[in-house]
Design an enzyme around this catalytic site. Structure first.
Site, PDB file in Angstrom:
ATOM      1  N   THR A 138       0.831  -1.208   0.000  1.00 25.21           N
ATOM      2  CA  THR A 138       0.000   0.000   0.000  1.00 25.21           C
ATOM      3  C   THR A 138       0.864   1.256   0.000  1.00 25.21           C
ATOM      4  OG1 THR A 138      -1.545  -1.244   1.390  1.00 25.21           O
ATOM      5  CG2 THR A 138      -1.955   1.103   1.179  1.00 25.21           C
ATOM      6  N   ARG A 175       7.677  -2.583   2.963  1.00 25.88           N
ATOM      7  CA  ARG A 175       7.853  -2.678   4.420  1.00 25.88           C
ATOM      8  C   ARG A 175       8.220  -4.090   4.793  1.00 25.88           C
ATOM      9  NH1 ARG A 175       3.008   0.913   6.821  1.00 25.88           N
ATOM     10  NH2 ARG A 175       3.448   2.680   5.452  1.00 25.88           N
ATOM     11  N   SER A 197       6.056   4.155   8.524  1.00 27.91           N
ATOM     12  CA  SER A 197       4.892   4.909   8.998  1.00 27.91           C
ATOM     13  C   SER A 197       4.585   4.660  10.474  1.00 27.91           C
ATOM     14  CB  SER A 197       3.688   4.590   8.109  1.00 27.91           C
ATOM     15  OG  SER A 197       2.606   5.406   8.437  1.00 27.91           O
ATOM     16  N   HIS A 198       3.425   4.089  10.752  1.00 29.29           N
ATOM     17  CA  HIS A 198       2.962   3.907  12.125  1.00 29.29           C
ATOM     18  C   HIS A 198       3.413   2.572  12.707  1.00 29.29           C
ATOM     19  CE1 HIS A 198       0.408   2.413   9.020  1.00 29.29           C
ATOM     20  NE2 HIS A 198       0.033   1.451   9.839  1.00 29.29           N
ATOM     21  N   ASP A 241       1.824  10.199  13.706  1.00 32.89           N
ATOM     22  CA  ASP A 241       2.460   8.881  13.686  1.00 32.89           C
ATOM     23  C   ASP A 241       3.966   8.951  13.421  1.00 32.89           C
ATOM     24  OD1 ASP A 241       2.352   9.601  11.016  1.00 32.89           O
ATOM     25  OD2 ASP A 241       2.140   7.533  10.341  1.00 32.89           O
ATOM     26  N   ASP A 256       5.978   8.825  10.876  1.00 30.72           N
ATOM     27  CA  ASP A 256       6.523   9.701   9.843  1.00 30.72           C
ATOM     28  C   ASP A 256       5.721  10.990   9.665  1.00 30.72           C
ATOM     29  OD1 ASP A 256       4.398   8.204   8.850  1.00 30.72           O
ATOM     30  OD2 ASP A 256       5.104   8.348   6.783  1.00 30.72           O
ATOM     31  N   ASP A 260       2.528  11.714   8.943  1.00 27.12           N
ATOM     32  CA  ASP A 260       1.447  11.978   7.981  1.00 27.12           C
ATOM     33  C   ASP A 260       0.056  11.673   8.544  1.00 27.12           C
ATOM     34  OD1 ASP A 260       1.828   9.259   7.927  1.00 27.12           O
ATOM     35  OD2 ASP A 260       2.018   9.093   5.743  1.00 27.12           O
ATOM     36  N   ARG A 261      -0.003  10.947   9.667  1.00 31.57           N
ATOM     37  CA  ARG A 261      -1.328  10.662  10.246  1.00 31.57           C
ATOM     38  C   ARG A 261      -1.649  11.644  11.366  1.00 31.57           C
ATOM     39  NH1 ARG A 261      -2.545   4.241  10.578  1.00 31.57           N
ATOM     40  NH2 ARG A 261      -2.036   3.806   8.413  1.00 31.57           N
ATOM     41  N   GLU A 274      -8.563   9.553   4.563  1.00 31.27           N
ATOM     42  CA  GLU A 274      -8.796   8.123   4.759  1.00 31.27           C
ATOM     43  C   GLU A 274      -9.202   7.895   6.213  1.00 31.27           C
ATOM     44  OE1 GLU A 274      -6.354   5.233   2.341  1.00 31.27           O
ATOM     45  OE2 GLU A 274      -4.821   6.572   3.112  1.00 31.27           O
ATOM     46  N   SER A 316      -8.070   5.842   8.092  1.00 30.72           N
ATOM     47  CA  SER A 316      -6.908   5.428   8.881  1.00 30.72           C
ATOM     48  C   SER A 316      -6.109   6.625   9.380  1.00 30.72           C
ATOM     49  CB  SER A 316      -6.030   4.532   8.029  1.00 30.72           C
ATOM     50  OG  SER A 316      -5.722   5.171   6.799  1.00 30.72           O
ATOM     51  N   LYS A 333      -0.657  12.674   2.861  1.00 35.30           N
ATOM     52  CA  LYS A 333      -1.461  13.122   3.980  1.00 35.30           C
ATOM     53  C   LYS A 333      -0.535  13.849   4.948  1.00 35.30           C
ATOM     54  CE  LYS A 333      -1.360   8.429   5.814  1.00 35.30           C
ATOM     55  NZ  LYS A 333      -1.566   7.266   4.930  1.00 35.30           N
TER      56      LYS A 333
HETATM   57  C1  G1P Z   1      -3.009   1.360   5.855  1.00 33.43           C
HETATM   58  C2  G1P Z   1      -4.275   2.171   5.847  1.00 33.43           C
HETATM   59  C3  G1P Z   1      -4.342   3.022   4.604  1.00 33.43           C
HETATM   60  C4  G1P Z   1      -3.101   3.892   4.508  1.00 33.43           C
HETATM   61  C5  G1P Z   1      -1.854   3.032   4.611  1.00 33.43           C
HETATM   62  C6  G1P Z   1      -0.592   3.879   4.664  1.00 33.43           C
HETATM   63  O1  G1P Z   1      -2.974   0.498   4.747  1.00 33.43           O
HETATM   64  O2  G1P Z   1      -5.408   1.341   5.940  1.00 33.43           O
HETATM   65  O3  G1P Z   1      -5.509   3.803   4.635  1.00 33.43           O
HETATM   66  O4  G1P Z   1      -3.078   4.598   3.309  1.00 33.43           O
HETATM   67  O5  G1P Z   1      -1.907   2.233   5.785  1.00 33.43           O
HETATM   68  O6  G1P Z   1      -0.572   4.724   5.773  1.00 33.43           O
HETATM   69  P1  G1P Z   1      -3.394  -1.057   4.839  1.00 33.43           P
HETATM   70  O7  G1P Z   1      -2.544  -1.670   5.908  1.00 33.43           O
HETATM   71  O8  G1P Z   1      -4.833  -1.078   5.223  1.00 33.43           O
HETATM   72  O9  G1P Z   1      -3.147  -1.603   3.460  1.00 33.43           O
HETATM   73 ZN    ZN Z   2       2.522   7.453   8.309  1.00 37.57          ZN
END
Ligand code: G1P
Ligand code: ZN
Length: 543
Positions: free
Chosen positions: A18, A22, A113-114, A277, A279, A281-282, A363, A365, A376
């Site tokens: 996505t 990772r 990211s998170h 989060d 990085d 962006d959240r 989103e 999330s 974001k």
């Molecule tokens: C998750 C979130 C999605 C976001 C992505 C990156 O992806 O659900 O909205 O864009 O992290 O931060 P997922 O693990 O669901 O594929």
């Molecule tokens: Zn992030």
């Protein structure tokens, strides 16, 4: 400068998900794993000779080592300049901004990211294109193809560079420009928001707490909220980025940001709370005794963004990912705005933003953003909220109550089942697919299925088609359950179940979402057999 051509061979499992690639940090640290992927990015974008790139990351474990490798490879392959954040730090939105502002050929962001960080946790790498946004599928497909046929890579043989001081360093013919990671970003924020109004609010005794979760936003939040806007010293907590995020899980939601939740729900709580989060962006938005779901936050921002100078001309349109609640759709309908529904992942907003079709997007999330960058942006969302609160003089909970009274409420929750056996999760999804034809008309837990399908997206700008983007079960009366497998997890499979119901009854606007959604939750389980198939009595995380 001496360069070396290193023979290698393809390594399995380098398919970007996505949001980039990772993996467990130790996997990234295996011989040639990082190098192979970086080389494949370079190959996928047609080489880096003559190009200028941006480089930065969220500071997690291995960030500093990976940066040195990437710089050596870029120098060996003829890049002319790499703009790198001091100490190899850049939040994701700040990186997006530098890529755009400096008109570069794109950038590499080191982040998971998170996801937690550390030698036994996660690391990640993604490429952003010259528009500042995550590479679209067409580019990530080329990168993936390159990972399957790689034979060698070129790398410079040099000492580590000192990235701790702002200025320029030469690496062979390539210039490494070390920049203050905060300066350009802070300037951009100041151009969008009424800093005087926000400063006035903060001066009037309005108290805020921002939890940077030991991640990259700390320095940004300190510089902007405390130094420029005058929030009381100490308003930003956990502000020093650490390689393992203080041992925590840098995901701003009620589960992982528990301390902030507790603080905001106690007597005498601050007026406004927020977190971001790993990085940056959240975002998570809170008021005294109030939690704003990301889907509601997007809707409230869409309804009020014009109160901030950067959006005073109104919005071109709005977009949300498919699993995000329809709260913003109601605002769009009431205000006559175009509203787009895209697959999960920020990369799908890029074309709409570039084409000027949408100004705001988000989103469920915890991601919200606008056309100011192509990612974001956590702190941006916080500042837009503060600007709106400063202009309206309302509290967060008043904003929510007024919003629901005007537009209605979409009760919403996401249930995550993490680290589920992959085969069982795929079987659950396949079983749902096999029921598409027979579900409509049948009732489960008092809910009658109106529709069942799998979401596919045709990009209205470039016509590209993305299939398999989540299974949707619609119920009569407007509720729905959506099922997806995560594309960012690193262990087994993560099943995400998105639950939503609509409410227009003014007397029923203040229910607990889990209670309000009880029938939808039961119907989703009855249809998908979640408990039975995952072996989990309940979700690991409810947001
Ligand atoms: C998750 C979130 C999605 C976001 C992505 C990156 O992806 O659900 O909205 O864009 O992290 O931060 P997922 O693990 O669901 O594929
Ligand atoms: Zn992030």
């Amino acid at each position: 400068m001496e360069t070396l051509t290193v023979q290698t061979q393809p390594i399995e499992g380098q398919k970007p998900g996505t949001s980039g690639l990772r993996k467990k940090t130790r996997v990234f640290m295996e011989p040639r794993f990082l190098e192979n992927f970086i080389q494949s990015i370079f190959t996928g974008i047609g080489g880096v000779a003559g190009k200028t790139l941006v480089l930065g990351g969220d500071g997690r474990y291995f960030n500093d080592r990976a940066a040195q490798v990437i710089l050596r490879m870029a120098a060996a392959q003829g890049a002319v300049r790499v703009i790198v954040g001091q100490n190899a730090l850049l939040s994701t939105p700040a990186a997006s901004n530098v890529i755009r502002k400096r008109k570069t050929d794109g950038g590499i962001i080191m982040s998971a990211s998170h996801n937690p960080g550390g030698p036994d946790e996660d690391f990640g790498v993604k490429f952003n294109t010259p528009n500042g946004g995550p590479a679209p599928e067409e580019v990530t497909d080329r990168i993936f193809e390159a990972t399957k046929v790689i034979e060698c890579y070129d790398i410079a043989v040099t000492e580590d560079l000192d990235l701790s001081t702002v200025g320029e360093i030469k690496l062979g013919d390539m210039v490494v420009e070390v920049v203050d990671p905060v300066a350009d970003y802070a300037e951009l924020m100041e151009s969008l928001f009424d800093f005087d109004a926000i400063a006035g609010l903060l001066k009037s005794g309005f108290r805020i707490r921002f939890d940077a979760m030991h991640a990259v936003t700390g320095p940004y939040a300190r510089a902007i909220l405390e130094d420029r806007l005058g929030a009381a010293a100490g308003s930003v907590i956990n502000a020093v980025p650490s390689p393992d995020f203080g041992g925590g899980h840098p995901d701003p939601n009620p589960i992982w940001a528990k301390d902030l939740m507790r603080e905001m729900f106690r007597a005498g709580a601050p007026d406004f709370g927020a977190a971001s989060d790993g990085d940056g962006d959240r975002n998570m938005i809170l008021g005294a005794g109030a939690y704003v779901t990301p889907s509601d936050s997007l809707a409230v921002l869409a309804a009020n963004a014009h109160l901030a100078p950067g959006y005073a001309r109104g919005l071109a349109g709005v977009a949300r990912s498919m699993p995000t609640s329809g709260a913003v759709d109601r605002v769009a309908a009431a205000r006559g705005l175009d509203c787009y529904e895209t697959p999960t992942g920020w990369k799908f907003f890029g074309n709409l933003l570039d084409a000027g079709r949408v100004t705001l997007c988000g989103e469920e999330s915890a991601g919200t953003g606008s056309d100011h960058v192509r990612e974001k942006d956590g702190l941006w969302a916080v500042l837009l909220w503060l600007n709106i609160l400063a202009v309206t003089g309302r509290s967060v909970s008043q904003m929510l109550a007024d919003h629901w009274a005007e537009f209605g409420r979409n009760y919403y929750s996401r249930h995550d089942y993490e680290g589920v056996d992959k085969a069982s999760a795929e079987a659950l999804m396949n079983n749902l697919r096999s029921q598409f034809a027979t579900l409509p008309g049948r009732s489960f837990a008092g809910k009658t299925v109106a529709s069942a399908d799998e979401f596919a997206y045709d990009d209205p700008v470039d016509g590209s088609h993305s299939a398999g983007q989540g299974i949707r079960i619609g119920f009569e009366g407007g509720g729905r359950a959506v099922f997806r497998l995560s594309g960012t997890g690193t262990v087994g499979a993560t099943l995400r179940v998105y639950l939503e119901d609509v409410c227009e009854d003014p007397e029923a606007m203040n229910r607990d979402p889990q209670e309000a959604l009880a029938d939808i939750i039961a119907a989703a389980d009855a249809i998908a057999g979640i408990r039975e198939r995952t072996g989990r009595p309940e979700p690991d995380v409810r947001t």
